[in-house]
Structure formats: C-alpha cells, structure tokens
Enzyme design. Structure first.
Site, PDB file in Angstrom:
ATOM      1  N   LYS A   1       1.124  -1.365  -0.509  1.00 29.84           N
ATOM      2  CA  LYS A   1      -0.194  -0.271   0.508  1.00 29.84           C
ATOM      3  C   LYS A   1       1.292   1.412   0.276  1.00 29.84           C
ATOM      4  O   LYS A   1       0.666   2.340  -0.550  1.00 29.84           O
ATOM      5  CB  LYS A   1      -0.513   0.239   1.324  1.00 29.84           C
ATOM      6  CG  LYS A   1      -1.879   1.377   1.555  1.00 29.84           C
ATOM      7  CD  LYS A   1      -2.088   1.134   2.971  1.00 29.84           C
ATOM      8  CE  LYS A   1      -1.964   1.804   3.321  1.00 29.84           C
ATOM      9  NZ  LYS A   1      -1.326   2.974   4.092  1.00 29.84           N
ATOM     10  N   ASN A   2       1.847   1.011   0.770  1.00 25.58           N
ATOM     11  CA  ASN A   2       2.407   2.714   0.835  1.00 25.58           C
ATOM     12  C   ASN A   2       3.427   2.843  -0.069  1.00 25.58           C
ATOM     13  O   ASN A   2       4.128   3.572  -0.026  1.00 25.58           O
ATOM     14  CB  ASN A   2       2.997   2.380   2.459  1.00 25.58           C
ATOM     15  CG  ASN A   2       2.310   2.965   3.792  1.00 25.58           C
ATOM     16  OD1 ASN A   2       1.385   3.213   3.026  1.00 25.58           O
ATOM     17  ND2 ASN A   2       3.169   2.434   4.709  1.00 25.58           N
TER      18      ASN A   2
ATOM     19  N   ARG B   1      -3.767  10.606   4.130  1.00 26.53           N
ATOM     20  CA  ARG B   1      -2.775  11.536   4.201  1.00 26.53           C
ATOM     21  C   ARG B   1      -2.148  11.387   3.002  1.00 26.53           C
ATOM     22  O   ARG B   1      -0.974  12.239   2.536  1.00 26.53           O
ATOM     23  CB  ARG B   1      -1.436  11.157   5.690  1.00 26.53           C
ATOM     24  CG  ARG B   1      -0.567  12.460   5.712  1.00 26.53           C
ATOM     25  CD  ARG B   1       0.239  11.351   7.314  1.00 26.53           C
ATOM     26  NE  ARG B   1       1.414  12.027   7.356  1.00 26.53           N
ATOM     27  CZ  ARG B   1       1.912  12.696   7.357  1.00 26.53           C
ATOM     28  NH1 ARG B   1       1.003  13.977   7.326  1.00 26.53           N
ATOM     29  NH2 ARG B   1       2.907  13.496   7.460  1.00 26.53           N
TER      30      ARG B   1
ATOM     31  N   CYS C   1      -4.834   8.403   8.776  1.00 22.15           N
ATOM     32  CA  CYS C   1      -5.732   8.140  10.302  1.00 22.15           C
ATOM     33  C   CYS C   1      -4.598   8.909  11.115  1.00 22.15           C
ATOM     34  O   CYS C   1      -4.245   9.415  11.157  1.00 22.15           O
ATOM     35  CB  CYS C   1      -4.141   6.599  10.788  1.00 22.15           C
ATOM     36  SG  CYS C   1      -4.945   5.121   9.498  1.00 22.15           S
TER      37      CYS C   1
ATOM     38  N   PRO D   1       2.042  16.214  11.237  1.00 21.24           N
ATOM     39  CA  PRO D   1       2.565  17.432  10.880  1.00 21.24           C
ATOM     40  C   PRO D   1       3.583  16.749   9.420  1.00 21.24           C
ATOM     41  O   PRO D   1       3.761  15.511   8.572  1.00 21.24           O
ATOM     42  CB  PRO D   1       4.219  17.524  11.900  1.00 21.24           C
ATOM     43  CG  PRO D   1       4.590  16.737  12.458  1.00 21.24           C
ATOM     44  CD  PRO D   1       3.314  15.592  12.069  1.00 21.24           C
ATOM     45  N   ILE D   2       3.837  18.287   8.430  1.00 16.60           N
ATOM     46  CA  ILE D   2       4.595  18.178   7.155  1.00 16.60           C
ATOM     47  C   ILE D   2       5.802  18.950   7.090  1.00 16.60           C
ATOM     48  O   ILE D   2       6.738  19.017   5.513  1.00 16.60           O
ATOM     49  CB  ILE D   2       4.001  17.844   5.782  1.00 16.60           C
ATOM     50  CG1 ILE D   2       2.698  19.525   5.849  1.00 16.60           C
ATOM     51  CG2 ILE D   2       2.564  16.876   5.677  1.00 16.60           C
ATOM     52  CD1 ILE D   2       2.024  19.832   4.764  1.00 16.60           C
ATOM     53  N   ASP D   3       5.728  19.497   8.031  1.00 17.08           N
ATOM     54  CA  ASP D   3       7.167  20.411   8.108  1.00 17.08           C
ATOM     55  C   ASP D   3       8.853  19.838   7.579  1.00 17.08           C
ATOM     56  O   ASP D   3       9.019  20.985   7.134  1.00 17.08           O
ATOM     57  CB  ASP D   3       7.335  20.922   9.483  1.00 17.08           C
ATOM     58  CG  ASP D   3       7.825  19.695  10.053  1.00 17.08           C
ATOM     59  OD1 ASP D   3       6.963  18.997  10.498  1.00 17.08           O
ATOM     60  OD2 ASP D   3       9.312  19.642  10.776  1.00 17.08           O
ATOM     61  N   GLN D   4       8.561  18.668   7.481  1.00 16.56           N
ATOM     62  CA  GLN D   4       9.635  18.233   7.007  1.00 16.56           C
ATOM     63  C   GLN D   4       9.893  18.391   5.442  1.00 16.56           C
ATOM     64  O   GLN D   4      10.602  18.642   4.473  1.00 16.56           O
ATOM     65  CB  GLN D   4      10.544  17.160   7.261  1.00 16.56           C
ATOM     66  CG  GLN D   4      10.569  17.093   8.759  1.00 16.56           C
ATOM     67  CD  GLN D   4      11.743  17.629   9.287  1.00 16.56           C
ATOM     68  OE1 GLN D   4      13.532  17.846   8.474  1.00 16.56           O
ATOM     69  NE2 GLN D   4      11.875  18.843   9.797  1.00 16.56           N
TER      70      GLN D   4
HETATM   71  C1  EPZ Z   1       4.325   6.366   6.719  1.00 21.10           C
HETATM   72  O1  EPZ Z   1       3.080   7.842   7.015  1.00 21.10           O
HETATM   73  C2  EPZ Z   1       3.109   5.550   6.111  1.00 21.10           C
HETATM   74  N1  EPZ Z   1       2.254   5.667   5.568  1.00 21.10           N
HETATM   75  C3  EPZ Z   1       2.796   5.011   7.498  1.00 21.10           C
HETATM   76  O2  EPZ Z   1       2.004   3.780   7.585  1.00 21.10           O
HETATM   77  C4  EPZ Z   1       3.729   4.603   8.654  1.00 21.10           C
HETATM   78  O3  EPZ Z   1       3.183   4.194   9.688  1.00 21.10           O
HETATM   79  C5  EPZ Z   1       5.393   5.707   8.467  1.00 21.10           C
HETATM   80  O4  EPZ Z   1       5.379   6.175   7.079  1.00 21.10           O
HETATM   81  C6  EPZ Z   1       6.296   5.049   9.335  1.00 21.10           C
HETATM   82  O5  EPZ Z   1       7.032   4.466   9.180  1.00 21.10           O
HETATM   83  C7  EPZ Z   1       2.782   5.774   3.745  1.00 21.10           C
HETATM   84  O6  EPZ Z   1       3.274   5.860   3.695  1.00 21.10           O
HETATM   85  C8  EPZ Z   1       1.299   6.576   2.870  1.00 21.10           C
HETATM   86  P1  EPZ Z   1       7.008   9.400   8.583  1.00 21.10           P
HETATM   87  P2  EPZ Z   1       3.722   9.581   7.411  1.00 21.10           P
HETATM   88  O7  EPZ Z   1       6.445  10.704   7.380  1.00 21.10           O
HETATM   89  O8  EPZ Z   1       4.832   9.419   5.555  1.00 21.10           O
HETATM   90  C9  EPZ Z   1       7.255  12.393  11.876  1.00 21.10           C
HETATM   91  C10 EPZ Z   1      -0.171   2.725   7.713  1.00 21.10           C
HETATM   92  O9  EPZ Z   1      -1.049   2.307   8.403  1.00 21.10           O
HETATM   93  N2  EPZ Z   1       7.318  13.758  11.021  1.00 21.10           N
HETATM   94  O10 EPZ Z   1       7.881   8.892   8.572  1.00 21.10           O
HETATM   95  O11 EPZ Z   1       3.191  10.326   7.964  1.00 21.10           O
HETATM   96  C11 EPZ Z   1       6.175  12.012  12.351  1.00 21.10           C
HETATM   97  O12 EPZ Z   1       5.027  12.752  13.412  1.00 21.10           O
HETATM   98  C12 EPZ Z   1       0.095   4.433   7.864  1.00 21.10           C
HETATM   99  O13 EPZ Z   1       0.261   2.114   6.324  1.00 21.10           O
HETATM  100  C13 EPZ Z   1       7.444  15.328  11.485  1.00 21.10           C
HETATM  101  O14 EPZ Z   1       8.020  15.837  12.351  1.00 21.10           O
HETATM  102  O15 EPZ Z   1       4.940   9.229   8.106  1.00 21.10           O
HETATM  103  C14 EPZ Z   1       5.944  10.954  13.109  1.00 21.10           C
HETATM  104  O16 EPZ Z   1       6.146  10.662  14.106  1.00 21.10           O
HETATM  105  C15 EPZ Z   1       0.082   4.542   9.401  1.00 21.10           C
HETATM  106  N3  EPZ Z   1       7.527  16.594  10.195  1.00 21.10           N
HETATM  107  C16 EPZ Z   1       7.798  10.517  12.288  1.00 21.10           C
HETATM  108  O17 EPZ Z   1       8.208  11.589  11.592  1.00 21.10           O
HETATM  109  C17 EPZ Z   1       7.585  15.598   8.270  1.00 21.10           C
HETATM  110  O18 EPZ Z   1       7.606  16.674   7.919  1.00 21.10           O
HETATM  111  C18 EPZ Z   1       7.145   9.586  11.120  1.00 21.10           C
HETATM  112  O19 EPZ Z   1       6.361  10.089  10.284  1.00 21.10           O
HETATM  113  C19 EPZ Z   1       6.760  14.448   8.529  1.00 21.10           C
HETATM  114  C20 EPZ Z   1       6.920  13.296  10.081  1.00 21.10           C
END
Ligand code: EPZ
Length: 419
Positions: free
Chosen positions: A22-23, A94, A118, A124-127
């Site tokens: 999916k991801n 998301r 979810c 966040p999307i700050d990064q």
């Molecule tokens: C992806 O979400 C997955 N979703 C999530 O799967 C998965 O849990 C997550 O990666 C971690 O592996 C998809 O790929 C569509 P991250 P994503 O950016 O990209 C913080 C599922 O069940 N962060 O790796 O949103 C964030 O808060 C879903 O299939 C920032 O602070 O995850 C988190 O604590 C749920 N700033 C950590 O980083 C940002 O700009 C990891 O988030 C982005 C993220």
C-alpha cells in the site's frame, strides 16, 4: 456500512499470498505524473480503497488511468494540465501529500489540500515543506490549502530533522528534475522508499543511495513512461505472520521479500515461533503460548510502527508482561480500549503500553478506530473465545485487500456483513 464477524479459536494453517505494498502504491501512482511522454504501467498494485482514491485524484487532474486487470493500471499523464489537487478525495488520506511533490516536480507549482490520514497522532509535514523550500520553492498555507511555487527548482542539500518516509519520498519526487544535485541526509530507508526510487530511475531519473540514510539525486531534463511492479506489502505480510502465533497455527506467506521482514521475524522468534525463510516465502509456526517480549517501534530496519497494534493484540494473551513502546506516534494506542473490552490487561503510560498477558480473550463487539487498529482487532478476534464483531471496517479496507477471503483460505471463519 459493514462489519466483520469472526469465530475465534480456529487454528490457521496453509499458504496465503501477499498483495503489493500500500505505502509504495500510493506513492508510485502520483510519481507516474512526472512522465513527460509515454505511459506508465504499474503492476502488482493492491486492490484497496487508498489506491482507488489516489487513482481518482489523478483522473481529476486530467490523467488517463486505465484498469488493465486486478492489480495493473496504465497511467497517461500527458494530458494533466491542472496543478490544483484540491478535491474532497485529497482529505481522505495522508498519502495525498505525494501529489505536492509530484505536481511541484512537474509544473514548479502545486496547490493542495492539507493532508488528512489515520488519527494516530500528530501528522505534521514541516519536513516536506523544508525540502520544497530548500529546492527554491515558496510555500504558503491559506484556508487549509498549501500553495507551493518555484520559478526554478534547484538542487540542494537537505538534512531531515526526523526520519520521515513521506518527506524523503516527496523530496525525491520534487528533486528528480531539479537543476543540479540534491542530497537528502537522514533519509528514511523503508522498502517503499527504495521502490519509488527504483521506479523513478526506470523512468530515467538519476537517484542513488535509496535504502541508506543519504540519497543523492541528479536532476534530469525529462522522464518517460515505463512498466514497473510494486514490491510486496511488508505490513500485510507481518499481519499474517502475527496471526500464526495468535492461533497456534502454521502459515506460509508467499510473494514476500524476507529481508523486508527481518525485524518482525526476529521478534516473533523471540516469542517462540519457528520461522523458515524461502526465496519469496516465509513459514511461521507456533504450537504453544507465545512468550511476552519488549518491543520498541523504530524507523526501518527497526520494528515497524504499523505492526505495533497487531503485536499488542497477540501479546495481550502471551505468557508474562510485555512492554510496547511506540516511538513514532503518540496516539497509536486507540485499539487498547477495544482490546480491554475483550479482557486484555493493558495499561498505557505515555508512549508505552504495559501488557500483562491473560489466559484468553473473549469475543465482543469492538470498533476499528484506524487501519492498523482494525488489523489488531482481527488478530484479537481470531484468538478470542467466542465471536467478535468489528465495526467501522472501512478503515481496514483502506489497506488490506480481500482480507476476509485471505484469512478464510487458511482456516478462519470471518464474515463481512452489511448493516
Ligand atoms: C508513512 O507515514 C506511512 N504512510 C505510515 O503508514 C507509517 O506509519 C509511517 O510512514 C512510518 O513508517 C504512508 O506511507 C502513506 P513519517 P508518514 O513521515 O510518511 C514525524 C499505515 O498504517 N514527521 O515517516 O506520514 C511524524 O510525526 C500508515 O500504513 C514530522 O515530524 O510517516 C512521525 O512521528 C500509518 N514532520 C515521524 O516523523 C514531517 O514533516 C515519522 O513520520 C513528517 C513526519
């Protein structure tokens, strides 16, 4: 509306085939927008709601998407003229944030709705924004709409403050046609990050280092259509591996990449399971009560946060006390209250769940609060005494293809009922 009814206590035995990831799929489809000529054919896509939503968004942008079979689509993005991803569909998931990187990379301009997703905690999307700005884009957020514009996208070095799958992929999408070289440091290493890089390289991009924490992207002038097959879903595979322990079963999971599952295999072996790896299969057997373990979710290759919830379910009837630490999302314990309705003894303290294994769970009516919480409740229902009813199963259909058919093919009794 629909619900699942699961008869608990049945041993699961047999072979189940895993669908595409999916991801990866929700990133590959937006990435196809970047093709300047030719058509992208994506194979081994999972037939799930999130894929249908992202295909619909690409169509609304003017893309021509044809379903060529159960798991294959063709995407012709030559007629995409709109850079405004501002439809209701965008709010549903998301992963719609990948349209920001893809449309920015294609048009130097994008307007998108602030992404949903979810309810597992702050998303966040700050990064992502930090990466776009480093490439020379101006970013504004007004009335829930993100506007990103760059006269020119110019390669730069970007250090991610947190390891982020989404930001890593989004910056790759925006940078693959930028002028010069972009370096992403502290990059995410998940298999789906590598899958997107491999797909973009098949289109003619120049991306090196995906799967390590430093990714180097040399901008190219144009990208072309290609045919690409999605990797198998690591999280779906892990869910079925956990089900083998939950039901004292013997399950062979086919169409997997065992190296993607190393952290899961290691923890399940620690719980007492026998794990046999083949070239593209994993066999999981457990004929006794699993042992309690401690678990901490981490970015890949650590234990994936997306399997924390199913693991909490199986540990709720393990022998002893387990401590599960959720280091990625503070809100990813909403399934615990539902497990307690089934007799689980779990205490959540901040980012940790303290689980004292009980002898048995009992079936109850429970509600899925998010995608992987739903998976956890399926695991709990399979192992409980009596029947379990799971409501709000739309969450589950977002990320698992024909899940009841797959479980029933290995001995479960799981029915989807319209209510
Ligand atoms: C992806 O979400 C997955 N979703 C999530 O799967 C998965 O849990 C997550 O990666 C971690 O592996 C998809 O790929 C569509 P991250 P994503 O950016 O990209 C913080 C599922 O069940 N962060 O790796 O949103 C964030 O808060 C879903 O299939 C920032 O602070 O995850 C988190 O604590 C749920 N700033 C950590 O980083 C940002 O700009 C990891 O988030 C982005 C993220």
């Amino acid at each position: 509306m629909e619900k699942f009814i699961i008869e608990g206590g049945r041993k699961l035995e047999g072979t189940v085939s895993i669908s595409g990831a999916k991801n990866a799929a929700v990133a590959l489809i937006p990435a196809a927008i970047l093709a300047d000529d030719g058509i992208c054919v994506l194979e081994n896509l999972p037939n799930i709601e999130d894929v249908k939503v992202i295909i619909n968004i690409v169509r609304q942008l003017g893309g021509k998407v044809e379903i060529l079979g159960n798991d294959t689509v063709s995407i012709d993005s030559n007629n995409i003229t709109s850079y405004k991803a501002t439809y209701n569909d965008v709010k549903k998931m998301r992963a719609s944030y990948y349209l920001l990187g893809a449309l920015l990379g294609k048009f130097n301009h994008v307007e998108g709705i602030y992404p949903g997703g979810c309810n597992i905690g702050d998303r966040p999307i700050d990064q992502h924004i930090k990466g776009f700005q480093a490439l020379g884009a101006k970013v504004s957020i007004e009335h829930g709409i993100i506007k990103v514009h760059a006269d020119r996208l110019v390669g730069n070095s970007i250090y991610l403050d947190v390891v982020s799958v989404g930001a890593t992929i989004n910056i790759m999408l925006a940078a693959c046609r930028a002028e010069g070289q972009t370096t992403i440091e502290n990059a995410a290493k998940e298999p789906h990050v590598v899958d997107v890089a491999n797909f973009l390289n098949s289109m003619g991009a120049n991306i090196r280092g995906a799967g390590t924490d430093v990714i180097r992207i040399k901008g190219v002038k144009s990208l072309k259509g290609c045919t690409y097959s999605t990797i198998p879903d690591q999280i779906e595979a892990g869910t079925f591996m956990i089900a083998a322990l939950a039901t004292r079963g013997d399950i062979t999971i086919s169409n997997v990449i065992p190296t993607h599952l190393e952290s899961i295999s290691a923890k399940l072996a620690e719980m007492g399971a026998d794990i046999d790896e083949g070239l593209d299969t994993i066999r999981v057997r457990c004929d006794r009560r699993p042992c309690a373990i401690n678990l901490k979710t981490l970015p890949y290759p650590g234990f994936p946060t997306d399997l924390q919830q199913p693991m909490t379910a199986v540990l709720s009837a393990a022998d002893g006390r387990s401590i599960v630490t959720e280091s990625m999302y503070e809100g990813r314990f909403k399934h615990v209250d539902e497990l307690k309705r089934m007799g689980a003894n779990i205490k959540v303290e901040g980012r940790a769940a303290i689980i004292d294994g009980v002898n048995k769970l009992t079936g109850a009516q429970v509600t899925a609060t998010d995608l992987r919480a739903g998976a956890a409740l399926i695991i709990a229902g399979l192992m409980a005494v009596g029947n379990t009813e799971i409501l709000e199963i739309g969450h589950i259909d977002r990320g698992y293809e024909a899940i009841e058919d797959k479980f029933n093919s290995i001995g479960a009794n799981m029915r989807r009922i319209r209510i």
